[in-house]
Design a protein around this motif. Structure first.
Motif, PDB file in Angstrom:
ATOM      1  N   LEU A 278       0.828  -1.218   0.000  1.00  0.00           N
ATOM      2  CA  LEU A 278       0.000   0.000   0.000  1.00  0.00           C
ATOM      3  C   LEU A 278       0.862   1.267   0.000  1.00  0.00           C
ATOM      4  O   LEU A 278       1.763   1.404   0.823  1.00  0.00           O
ATOM      5  N   ALA A 279       0.562   2.173  -0.917  1.00  0.00           N
ATOM      6  CA  ALA A 279       1.241   3.476  -0.930  1.00  0.00           C
ATOM      7  C   ALA A 279       0.254   4.578  -0.529  1.00  0.00           C
ATOM      8  O   ALA A 279       0.472   5.304   0.426  1.00  0.00           O
ATOM      9  N   ILE A 280      -0.851   4.674  -1.265  1.00  0.00           N
ATOM     10  CA  ILE A 280      -1.839   5.734  -0.975  1.00  0.00           C
ATOM     11  C   ILE A 280      -3.159   5.047  -0.593  1.00  0.00           C
ATOM     12  O   ILE A 280      -3.760   4.360  -1.415  1.00  0.00           O
ATOM     13  N   PRO A 281      -3.604   5.200   0.653  1.00  0.00           N
ATOM     14  CA  PRO A 281      -4.781   4.448   1.105  1.00  0.00           C
ATOM     15  C   PRO A 281      -6.095   4.882   0.467  1.00  0.00           C
ATOM     16  O   PRO A 281      -6.989   4.067   0.291  1.00  0.00           O
ATOM     17  N   TYR A 282      -6.214   6.163   0.149  1.00  0.00           N
ATOM     18  CA  TYR A 282      -7.538   6.609  -0.336  1.00  0.00           C
ATOM     19  C   TYR A 282      -7.441   7.850  -1.207  1.00  0.00           C
ATOM     20  O   TYR A 282      -6.810   8.833  -0.842  1.00  0.00           O
ATOM     21  N   TRP A 323      11.760   1.684   2.235  1.00  0.00           N
ATOM     22  CA  TRP A 323      10.376   2.171   2.105  1.00  0.00           C
ATOM     23  C   TRP A 323      10.181   3.547   2.743  1.00  0.00           C
ATOM     24  O   TRP A 323       9.418   4.367   2.243  1.00  0.00           O
ATOM     25  N   SER A 324      10.906   3.802   3.854  1.00  0.00           N
ATOM     26  CA  SER A 324      10.696   5.108   4.497  1.00  0.00           C
ATOM     27  C   SER A 324      11.200   6.224   3.573  1.00  0.00           C
ATOM     28  O   SER A 324      10.570   7.278   3.466  1.00  0.00           O
ATOM     29  N   ARG A 325      12.323   5.956   2.893  1.00  0.00           N
ATOM     30  CA  ARG A 325      12.833   6.979   1.956  1.00  0.00           C
ATOM     31  C   ARG A 325      11.879   7.137   0.761  1.00  0.00           C
ATOM     32  O   ARG A 325      11.633   8.243   0.289  1.00  0.00           O
ATOM     33  N   PHE A 326      11.318   6.002   0.311  1.00  0.00           N
ATOM     34  CA  PHE A 326      10.354   6.090  -0.794  1.00  0.00           C
ATOM     35  C   PHE A 326       9.173   6.988  -0.409  1.00  0.00           C
ATOM     36  O   PHE A 326       8.775   7.878  -1.176  1.00  0.00           O
ATOM     37  N   PHE A 327       8.629   6.764   0.790  1.00  0.00           N
ATOM     38  CA  PHE A 327       7.486   7.584   1.234  1.00  0.00           C
ATOM     39  C   PHE A 327       7.887   9.063   1.286  1.00  0.00           C
ATOM     40  O   PHE A 327       7.111   9.936   0.924  1.00  0.00           O
ATOM     41  N   LYS A 328       9.134   9.298   1.733  1.00  0.00           N
ATOM     42  CA  LYS A 328       9.596  10.677   1.861  1.00  0.00           C
ATOM     43  C   LYS A 328       9.709  11.351   0.494  1.00  0.00           C
ATOM     44  O   LYS A 328       9.141  12.423   0.276  1.00  0.00           O
ATOM     45  N   ILE A 329      10.414  10.692  -0.449  1.00  0.00           N
ATOM     46  CA  ILE A 329      10.609  11.377  -1.729  1.00  0.00           C
ATOM     47  C   ILE A 329       9.319  11.415  -2.566  1.00  0.00           C
ATOM     48  O   ILE A 329       9.150  12.273  -3.417  1.00  0.00           O
ATOM     49  N   PHE A 334       2.822   8.727   5.912  1.00  0.00           N
ATOM     50  CA  PHE A 334       2.664   7.370   6.459  1.00  0.00           C
ATOM     51  C   PHE A 334       1.520   7.415   7.473  1.00  0.00           C
ATOM     52  O   PHE A 334       1.484   8.240   8.370  1.00  0.00           O
ATOM     53  N   THR A 335       0.542   6.505   7.308  1.00  0.00           N
ATOM     54  CA  THR A 335      -0.644   6.522   8.165  1.00  0.00           C
ATOM     55  C   THR A 335      -0.830   5.164   8.835  1.00  0.00           C
ATOM     56  O   THR A 335      -0.106   4.215   8.529  1.00  0.00           O
ATOM     57  N   LYS A 336      -1.827   5.061   9.686  1.00  0.00           N
ATOM     58  CA  LYS A 336      -2.111   3.786  10.354  1.00  0.00           C
ATOM     59  C   LYS A 336      -2.492   2.703   9.342  1.00  0.00           C
ATOM     60  O   LYS A 336      -2.336   1.519   9.596  1.00  0.00           O
TER      61      LYS A 336
END
Ligand code: SF4
Ligand code: SF4
Length: 357
Positions: A278-282, A323-329, A334-336
């Protein structure tokens, strides 16, 4: 014996429709290479050459479109064509001189040629609002909007590696959403609403109770009706109950939407196949052009194209940088919803009798 058996059950024997050149070289292909966008050649040990021209298809095909493809196949390749698992149409030619005239005819009809090598292939998708009852979003509509934007990556081969994109309109995932580089997935976000007046007339309560994979449904008498109640925290919005009982409505025009997943692949080149994560939940459903979804997918494609190394698939690139760097760039919060609690699913989700025993 099995060879002689005549049956109308199941598909015909796989080799019945193979082109003669494939029959002659079956299991004896030496190598294949990509000649130019949308065109491949397979070379047999015998020296035989089979050329493939790949074009996009609109996925939901009109009979007129299928006839047009068949006419082109009759004209250029003895009638031999096939559809790939991602709904590209491939013409199988033995005459190299027919390649360019075929491409010209396809383009004249409005069908781009590409999807081979380091490119985006056609986006495989499910039924969407056109047909399936439990769709949380449309399929062909979103994919049309997406492909209109991503078309340059279908027609050129400038990505680091192949990029497979898939769409499924609910989490039953009839499309290859679990194993694609970028996956677009329709999501319901609320438990079904129950029509207690209609339910006793339309549905069998025991069948309905048994349909829930998480055991969230139990029989209940509501305002004198023999109906059911749903334990909301246990519901994962899968819509399975709606499949067996139309009075338990999962579709919700206000809260249904789309999630984006990344990093899956089927290939075992370099490393094992990977599940999408999962990248973007909604994102909201916003027909007819779904601008939020198109923008998000385009952003991910551009990020991958800019940052991945040559031959690196999306998931391989993300694993390398973390993955944390991916979310950052990527600028994705990052959500629940990103917390993967699947290891505890035995105790949380799989509560129904048919899964437990
Ligand atoms: Fe139906 Fe879900 Fe499959 Fe879409 S993914 S066709 S909604 S079961
Ligand atoms: Fe929720 Fe799915 Fe169970 Fe229906 S079948 S109550 S949607 S978990």
């Amino acid at each position: 014996m099995a060879d002689q058996r005549i049956t109308d059950i199941g598909p015909p024997k796989y080799d019945k429709f193979l082109p003669p050149i494939i029959k002659a070289n079956y299991g004896k292909w030496d190598f294949h290479e990509v000649l130019k966008p949308g065109v491949m050649v397979h070379v047999g040990e015998s020296g035989d050459k089979l050329f493939t021209v790949r074009a996009s298809s609109p996925r939901l095909l009109a009979i007129a479109t299928i006839r047009m493809f068949c006419d082109l196949a009759d004209k250029y390749c003895d009638g031999f064509l096939r559809f790939t698992t991602r709904n590209n149409v491939e013409f199988l030619l033995t005459e190299e001189k027919n390649i360019d005239p075929l491409i010209a005819d396809l383009k004249k009809e409005g069908y781009p040629v590409g999807g081979v090598g380091n490119s985006i292939s056609n986006i495989v998708h499910t039924q969407g609002w056109v047909h399936c009852h439990s769709a949380a979003s449309d399929a062909s509509g979103v994919v049309k909007a997406l492909m209109d934007e991503l078309m340059p990556h279908f027609e050129n081969m400038e990505l680091p590696a192949k990029l497979r994109v898939a769409f499924a309109c609910c989490l039953n995932m009839c499309g290859a959403v679990h194993c694609s580089d970028i996956a677009v997935l329709g999501v319901h976000t609320k438990p079904p609403r129950i029509d207690h007046t209609e339910l006793p007339k339309q549905c069998e309560v025991p069948t309905l109770v048994a349909s829930c994979p998480t055991g969230a449904i139990r029989p209940a008498t509501v305002e004198g009706n023999k109906s059911v109640e749903i334990e909301d925290p246990q519901c994962m919005f899968c819509g399975n109950c709606y499949t067996v009982c139309p009075s338990v409505k999962i579709n919700n025009a206000e809260t249904d939407g789309i999630s984006i997943w990344v990093g899956g692949k089927v290939s075992n080149a370099r490393r094992e196949p990977m599940f999408s994560k999962l990248a973007i939940p909604y994102l909201p459903n916003n027909p007819p052009r779904w601008p939020e979804v198109v923008e998000a997918v385009k952003h991910l494609v551009e990020l991958y194209a800019k940052n991945a190394r040559k031959h690196e698939r999306m998931g391989e690139w993300i694993d390398r940088i973390g993955w944390s760097r991916f979310f950052k760039i990527a600028g994705i919060p990052f959500t629940k919803y990103h917390i993967d609690d699947f290891t505890h699913a035995g105790e949380t989700y799989k509560r129904s009798v048919h899964l437990k025993h």
